[in-house]
Motif scaffolding. Structure first.
Motif, PDB file in Angstrom:
ATOM      1  N   MET A  35      83.125  58.776  97.546  1.00 13.25           N
ATOM      2  CA  MET A  35      84.116  59.191  97.627  1.00 13.25           C
ATOM      3  C   MET A  35      85.636  58.582  96.828  1.00 13.25           C
ATOM      4  N   LEU A  36      84.644  56.995  96.554  1.00 11.12           N
ATOM      5  CA  LEU A  36      85.907  56.386  96.039  1.00 11.12           C
ATOM      6  C   LEU A  36      85.717  56.618  94.190  1.00 11.12           C
ATOM      7  N   LYS A  37      84.442  57.102  94.316  1.00  9.57           N
ATOM      8  CA  LYS A  37      84.186  57.382  92.363  1.00  9.57           C
ATOM      9  C   LYS A  37      84.578  59.091  92.480  1.00  9.57           C
ATOM     10  N   ALA A  38      84.521  59.613  93.463  1.00  7.70           N
ATOM     11  CA  ALA A  38      85.202  61.030  92.974  1.00  7.70           C
ATOM     12  C   ALA A  38      87.006  60.857  92.671  1.00  7.70           C
ATOM     13  N   GLY A  39      87.444  59.741  93.317  1.00 11.75           N
ATOM     14  CA  GLY A  39      88.682  59.540  92.247  1.00 11.75           C
ATOM     15  C   GLY A  39      89.270  58.812  90.939  1.00 11.75           C
ATOM     16  N   THR A  40      87.956  58.338  90.981  1.00 12.58           N
ATOM     17  CA  THR A  40      87.963  58.060  89.344  1.00 12.58           C
ATOM     18  C   THR A  40      87.604  58.808  88.188  1.00 12.58           C
ATOM     19  N   ASN A  41      87.843  59.624  88.894  1.00 17.51           N
ATOM     20  CA  ASN A  41      87.762  60.987  86.992  1.00 17.51           C
ATOM     21  C   ASN A  41      88.904  61.467  87.202  1.00 17.51           C
ATOM     22  N   ILE A  42      88.970  60.948  85.435  1.00 21.65           N
ATOM     23  CA  ILE A  42      90.972  60.816  85.106  1.00 21.65           C
ATOM     24  C   ILE A  42      90.889  61.148  83.968  1.00 21.65           C
ATOM     25  N   ALA A  43      89.377  61.817  84.175  1.00 16.26           N
ATOM     26  CA  ALA A  43      89.791  62.627  82.104  1.00 16.26           C
ATOM     27  C   ALA A  43      90.209  63.888  82.280  1.00 16.26           C
ATOM     28  N   ASP A  44      90.204  64.479  83.770  1.00 19.29           N
ATOM     29  CA  ASP A  44      91.223  65.822  83.564  1.00 19.29           C
ATOM     30  C   ASP A  44      92.453  65.938  84.183  1.00 19.29           C
ATOM     31  N   LYS A  45      93.261  64.540  84.214  1.00 17.48           N
ATOM     32  CA  LYS A  45      94.312  64.264  83.902  1.00 17.48           C
ATOM     33  C   LYS A  45      94.937  64.602  83.334  1.00 17.48           C
ATOM     34  N   SER A  46      96.699  64.734  83.292  1.00 12.65           N
ATOM     35  CA  SER A  46      97.523  64.310  82.256  1.00 12.65           C
ATOM     36  C   SER A  46      97.676  62.676  82.264  1.00 12.65           C
ATOM     37  N   ALA A  47      98.553  62.598  80.722  1.00  9.19           N
ATOM     38  CA  ALA A  47      99.650  61.084  81.595  1.00  9.19           C
ATOM     39  C   ALA A  47     100.470  60.955  82.066  1.00  9.19           C
ATOM     40  N   GLU A  48     101.617  62.240  82.579  1.00 12.27           N
ATOM     41  CA  GLU A  48     101.988  62.657  83.662  1.00 12.27           C
ATOM     42  C   GLU A  48     101.503  62.521  85.010  1.00 12.27           C
ATOM     43  N   GLU A  49     100.357  63.695  85.222  1.00 13.50           N
ATOM     44  CA  GLU A  49      99.897  62.606  85.931  1.00 13.50           C
ATOM     45  C   GLU A  49      99.092  61.418  86.820  1.00 13.50           C
ATOM     46  N   LEU A  50      98.770  60.951  85.984  1.00 14.75           N
ATOM     47  CA  LEU A  50      97.752  59.394  85.682  1.00 14.75           C
ATOM     48  C   LEU A  50      99.194  58.139  86.734  1.00 14.75           C
ATOM     49  N   ILE A  51     100.202  58.760  86.042  1.00 13.94           N
ATOM     50  CA  ILE A  51     101.188  57.743  86.150  1.00 13.94           C
ATOM     51  C   ILE A  51     102.188  57.730  87.740  1.00 13.94           C
ATOM     52  N   THR A  52     101.838  59.322  88.613  1.00 17.68           N
ATOM     53  CA  THR A  52     102.554  59.124  88.959  1.00 17.68           C
ATOM     54  C   THR A  52     101.927  59.592  90.664  1.00 17.68           C
ATOM     55  N   LEU A  53     100.437  60.010  90.570  1.00 18.99           N
ATOM     56  CA  LEU A  53      99.280  60.105  91.279  1.00 18.99           C
ATOM     57  C   LEU A  53      99.210  59.756  92.672  1.00 18.99           C
ATOM     58  N   ASP A  54      99.440  58.054  92.112  1.00 22.76           N
ATOM     59  CA  ASP A  54      99.775  57.074  93.125  1.00 22.76           C
ATOM     60  C   ASP A  54     100.483  56.090  93.192  1.00 22.76           C
ATOM     61  N   MET A  55     101.558  57.001  92.882  1.00 20.16           N
ATOM     62  CA  MET A  55     102.868  56.361  92.693  1.00 20.16           C
ATOM     63  C   MET A  55     104.212  55.652  93.279  1.00 20.16           C
ATOM     64  N   LYS A  56     104.298  54.310  93.574  1.00 21.17           N
ATOM     65  CA  LYS A  56     105.032  54.095  94.800  1.00 21.17           C
ATOM     66  C   LYS A  56     106.386  53.686  94.634  1.00 21.17           C
ATOM     67  N   PRO A  57     107.734  53.929  94.562  1.00 23.69           N
ATOM     68  CA  PRO A  57     109.508  53.123  94.404  1.00 23.69           C
ATOM     69  C   PRO A  57     109.202  51.869  95.155  1.00 23.69           C
ATOM     70  N   PHE A  58     109.802  50.718  94.503  1.00 24.05           N
ATOM     71  CA  PHE A  58     110.790  50.062  95.300  1.00 24.05           C
ATOM     72  C   PHE A  58     111.917  50.088  95.244  1.00 24.05           C
ATOM     73  N   GLU A  59     112.543  49.360  95.724  1.00 21.88           N
ATOM     74  CA  GLU A  59     114.247  48.743  95.715  1.00 21.88           C
ATOM     75  C   GLU A  59     113.831  47.347  95.754  1.00 21.88           C
ATOM     76  N   MET A  60     113.638  45.882  94.642  1.00 21.25           N
ATOM     77  CA  MET A  60     113.214  44.609  94.847  1.00 21.25           C
ATOM     78  C   MET A  60     114.454  44.616  94.277  1.00 21.25           C
ATOM     79  N   GLY A  61     115.692  43.621  95.097  1.00 19.95           N
ATOM     80  CA  GLY A  61     116.305  43.287  94.995  1.00 19.95           C
ATOM     81  C   GLY A  61     117.470  44.270  94.116  1.00 19.95           C
ATOM     82  N   LYS A  62     118.272  44.046  92.921  1.00 21.87           N
ATOM     83  CA  LYS A  62     119.447  44.588  91.919  1.00 21.87           C
ATOM     84  C   LYS A  62     118.204  46.320  91.477  1.00 21.87           C
ATOM     85  N   TYR A  63     117.312  45.826  91.861  1.00 25.03           N
ATOM     86  CA  TYR A  63     115.363  46.622  90.599  1.00 25.03           C
ATOM     87  C   TYR A  63     115.304  47.370  91.063  1.00 25.03           C
ATOM     88  N   THR A  64     115.712  48.648  89.877  1.00 21.34           N
ATOM     89  CA  THR A  64     114.862  49.892  91.148  1.00 21.34           C
ATOM     90  C   THR A  64     113.545  50.023  90.212  1.00 21.34           C
TER      91      THR A  64
END
Lengths: 309, 309
Positions: free
Chosen positions: A184-213
């Motif tokens: 199951m974990l290995k099924a999540g590691t195949n990134i060859a078919d993902k675009s750079a945009e997909e790789l940085i958003t697939l498991d991305m979380k936004p946070f507000e930290m103090g004054k920073y985004t």
């Protein structure tokens, strides 16, 4: 009470999807009209899980107030990680295992958070407390959540309670946790078919930290070079994301699930704060974070602390 | 883990005090070093309760970071209602039955909120889940919390779960709930010996609602004239409070525990928003709120809604 939607965070991972399905199943057993939905595309690991257990993919939604007056949240609470119009509905209940921040209600609600490794571990308790029945399939989904969130029990976020729940769920689901878990974990590691945009958003979380985004993305691999060989392409995608959303910091953690180390690609005007937070010096925007596999426990708290100064 | 302090909100009521004592007792049974403390003076009702069961008054503290690195909260979560330096310690756990607002943590925590009438009703569940022993005394304190928060089961905040918990606690404590309950509530209605300043702060809670800073105080009586005959004196105290704290709104609810109605004395530049919230017209700053006995359920949500516009 009318129909209620239940969902996990944006850029859903296996726990966000499977805990929503499990919580909906529990509520249905208690006589409620509940539908599990999702706020984003499935990753390869979660696709593998749903496919393995023959479970339909939850419906994709962007907004919820157009459908229902009230919702249940699982695996998140922060506004920026939830449905775009979350402030237009009543949150009746939250089951989560993250920090509480940027979350506010007008009225009392049911809130169940515990500092364990996985939301499914808490939902397992809720089934018992309600005297509800765990089917083989739902137990399999919940076990998958725990395997995913704890990287097969190797993450520092993994607690005795997660291990205990996983054992119970392994017995009910009839799955061999080690064999199935690694597949199951290995099924999540195949990134060859993902675009750079997909790789940085697939498991991305936004946070507000103090004054920073801040946005923090994570990609699991079995060889960090799979990602780092594409650094130029990833940097371009990250710089575009920083510009579009006016971010102060973007962290991409490339986590090797076999060695339990991460390579962090860090960009943005608050990058120096990240260096001091992790006590590293960026070399061409990259630093090795030894033993770091957990965004929640090893990345978010130290960055929050550093950016609050 | 070192010593941990547990406490309820400022201007403590019976639930804030007794739930802190009960939670400390539970944690001690689990081997932890926990002390229940309080953030303000006891009211007459709580004095009656502690005296009845022969329990020592918890120690008064203003700040906590000078004593401990981490705390447990009961019966509140909002920053403005907590210890003055709450942001300087880690909140490890919250047990509460209020809305969540102005509350934020850096790390995951244990959070248990349910939309029931009383924190003690949730703590009763925690005892069972932990397999801990409820002594006659602790059961009596928890029963007193439920009687206090639900006005002997007459408040709209009272749920079936509160009634069920109260029955269990009545059996363990050996107290007759109706006789003891009315005596206890009446002990809190003797306001003749209280100054106007005491009356407006004894059970006062601050709230941030949209852009507005609001304080809502409540006084229980058996005859609303006991309070309203002192309107001039109360107004002077409220105006001073508004000026000192730069408040937009102050609401004093004088609640008749026998008729279950309240007279509200409302001052401040946002008074018109309160009129529209409650659909009343103030006559000499006072309006009758028919059937209103619960700040949490009948005052805070409608004011929040009105002030958000």
């Amino acid at each position: 009470m009318g129909k209620v939607l239940v969902f996990g965070h944006k850029s859903p991972d296996t726990d966000a999807i499977c805990s929503a399905i499990a919580f909906a199943d529990l509520k249905k057993q208690l006589g409620e009209d509940v539908e599990a939905v999702r706020l984003g595309d499935l990753n390869g690991e979660t696709e593998y899980v749903l496919n393995h257990f023959g479970v339909a993919v939850p419906r994709l939604v962007k907004t919820v107030a157009n459908e229902v007056p009230a919702v249940y949240l699982v695996d998140h609470n922060e506004r920026a990680q939830s449905a775009d119009d979350i402030e237009d509905v009543e949150v009746l209940s939250v089951v989560d295992h993250h920090r509480i921040a940027n979350f506010e209600t007008k009225a009392p609600l049911f809130y169940r958070a515990e500092p364990v490794g996985c939301t499914a571990t808490i939902i397992n308790k809720l089934y018992k407390e309600a005297g509800a029945t765990l089917s083989k399939t739902i137990a399999g989904l919940m076990l998958s959540s725990i395997i995913s969130d704890t990287l097969l029990f190797k993450s520092p976020t993994c607690t005795d309670e997660d291990v205990k729940a996983a054992k119970e769920l392994e017995a009910i689901s009839g799955v061999d946790v080690q064999t199935y878990g690694l597949d199951m974990l290995k099924a999540g590691t195949n990134i060859a078919d993902k675009s750079a945009e997909e790789l940085i958003t697939l498991d991305m979380k936004p946070f507000e930290m103090g004054k920073y985004t801040v946005e923090i993305a994570q990609v699991n691999v079995v060889d960090t070079n799979d990602a780092l060989s594409r650094q130029a392409e990833l940097e371009a995608a990250i710089r575009k994301e920083i510009e579009t959303k006016n971010l102060d910091l973007f962290v991409l953690a490339v986590t090797n699930i076999l060695t339990s180390d991460s390579e962090a690609l860090i960009l943005g005007k608050a990058a120096a704060a990240a260096e001091s937070a992790f006590k590293v010096t960026l070399d061409n925007h990259v630093a090795t974070l030894k033993g770091v596999v957990s965004r929640k426990k090893q990345i978010v708290p130290v960055l929050t602390e550093s950016l609050a100064d």
